[in-house]
Design an enzyme around this catalytic site. Structure first.
Site, PDB file in Angstrom:
ATOM      1  N   TYR A 228       0.700   5.354  -4.253  1.00 41.79           N
ATOM      2  CA  TYR A 228       0.598   6.747  -3.828  1.00 41.79           C
ATOM      3  C   TYR A 228       1.045   7.636  -4.996  1.00 41.79           C
ATOM      4  O   TYR A 228       2.030   7.315  -5.683  1.00 41.79           O
ATOM      5  CB  TYR A 228       1.490   6.979  -2.606  1.00 41.79           C
ATOM      6  CG  TYR A 228       1.267   8.311  -1.967  1.00 41.79           C
ATOM      7  CD1 TYR A 228       0.180   8.535  -1.124  1.00 41.79           C
ATOM      8  CD2 TYR A 228       2.143   9.364  -2.207  1.00 41.79           C
ATOM      9  CE1 TYR A 228      -0.035   9.767  -0.536  1.00 41.79           C
ATOM     10  CE2 TYR A 228       1.947  10.605  -1.620  1.00 41.79           C
ATOM     11  CZ  TYR A 228       0.850  10.802  -0.793  1.00 41.79           C
ATOM     12  OH  TYR A 228       0.642  12.018  -0.221  1.00 41.79           O
TER      13      TYR A 228
ATOM     14  N   ILE B 273       0.835  -1.202   0.000  1.00 44.95           N
ATOM     15  CA  ILE B 273       0.000   0.000   0.000  1.00 44.95           C
ATOM     16  C   ILE B 273       0.868   1.250   0.000  1.00 44.95           C
ATOM     17  O   ILE B 273       1.999   1.229   0.504  1.00 44.95           O
ATOM     18  CB  ILE B 273      -0.960  -0.016   1.230  1.00 44.95           C
ATOM     19  CG1 ILE B 273      -1.920   1.173   1.212  1.00 44.95           C
ATOM     20  CG2 ILE B 273      -0.201  -0.138   2.526  1.00 44.95           C
ATOM     21  CD1 ILE B 273      -3.043   1.098   2.248  1.00 44.95           C
ATOM     22  N   CYS B 274       0.341   2.335  -0.565  1.00 45.16           N
ATOM     23  CA  CYS B 274       0.943   3.662  -0.549  1.00 45.16           C
ATOM     24  C   CYS B 274       2.187   3.701  -1.440  1.00 45.16           C
ATOM     25  O   CYS B 274       2.115   3.439  -2.629  1.00 45.16           O
ATOM     26  CB  CYS B 274       1.231   4.080   0.897  1.00 45.16           C
ATOM     27  SG  CYS B 274       1.680   5.823   1.105  1.00 45.16           S
ATOM     28  N   ALA B 275       3.341   3.990  -0.874  1.00 45.02           N
ATOM     29  CA  ALA B 275       4.590   4.006  -1.641  1.00 45.02           C
ATOM     30  C   ALA B 275       5.179   2.612  -1.787  1.00 45.02           C
ATOM     31  O   ALA B 275       5.999   2.363  -2.667  1.00 45.02           O
ATOM     32  CB  ALA B 275       5.600   4.924  -0.961  1.00 45.02           C
TER      33      ALA B 275
END
Length: 181
Positions: A123, A102-104
């Site tokens: 992200y 998730i995200c970066a």
């Protein structure tokens, strides 16, 4: 069902890591948080200390069903620099294991070539690191044995997608209703 391992690095986004842990445990999934440092205590990106269940070096991942990477900075960079972890991720993925980030953190998977030919998200600003992926701008993207998500605000749907895959869509829906999401 095997075990889920959530990897914690100094500088992780606390909500992304702990939301997954909370929701998967509500679903009855066996899970361990794993510090990639030489100590169990990991410091989040917002200076929230988290005590991992185990250290990477003390863990045998042979019972793994899923490996999960929370994002955050510099947590994602620290995950990507951990050679033992990146070797594990590659081997696990090649054997068909469920790999999620998730995200970066999808950038770690992209750097390893895991996202090549897969639909994926991340992200904003990390898209160029998703080598070979078809970028999809959805909160959560599931493609085969890879699940990716965009950031802290998508941590709940990311965790629910994991529950849907690991337990059942019905259990995911039951938890979604129970947490008023």
């Amino acid at each position: 069902m095997g075990k889920v391992y959530v990897f914690l690095a100094d500088g992780l986004e606390e909500i992304e890591g702990l939301t997954v842990v909370d929701i998967l445990r509500r679903a009855g999934v066996e899970l361990q948080t794993v510090s990639i440092t030489d100590r169990r205590l990991v410091n989040g990106s917002h200076q929230i200390p988290i005590t991992a269940d185990v250290r990477f070096e003390d863990t045998d991942f042979s019972d793994a069903e899923a490996l999960v990477l929370p994002g955050g900075m510099p947590g994602t960079l620290n995950l990507g620099k951990c050679e033992e972890l990146t070797n594990l991720l590659l081997d696990f993925y090649k054997k068909g294991g469920l790999t999620a980030a998730i995200c970066a953190a999808p950038s770690v998977l992209g750097d390893l070539g895991i996202l090549n030919g897969k639909k994926a998200t991340c992200y904003p600003g990390f898209e160029e690191r998703l080598a070979g992926a078809e970028l999809v701008y959805e909160p959560v993207v599931c493609d085969g044995n890879v699940i990716t998500s965009r950031g802290m605000g998508t941590a709940i749907p990311f965790a629910l997608a994991l529950v849907s895959r690991l337990v059942s869509p019905e259990k995911s829906e039951e938890i979604r209703r129970g947490i008023i999401y």
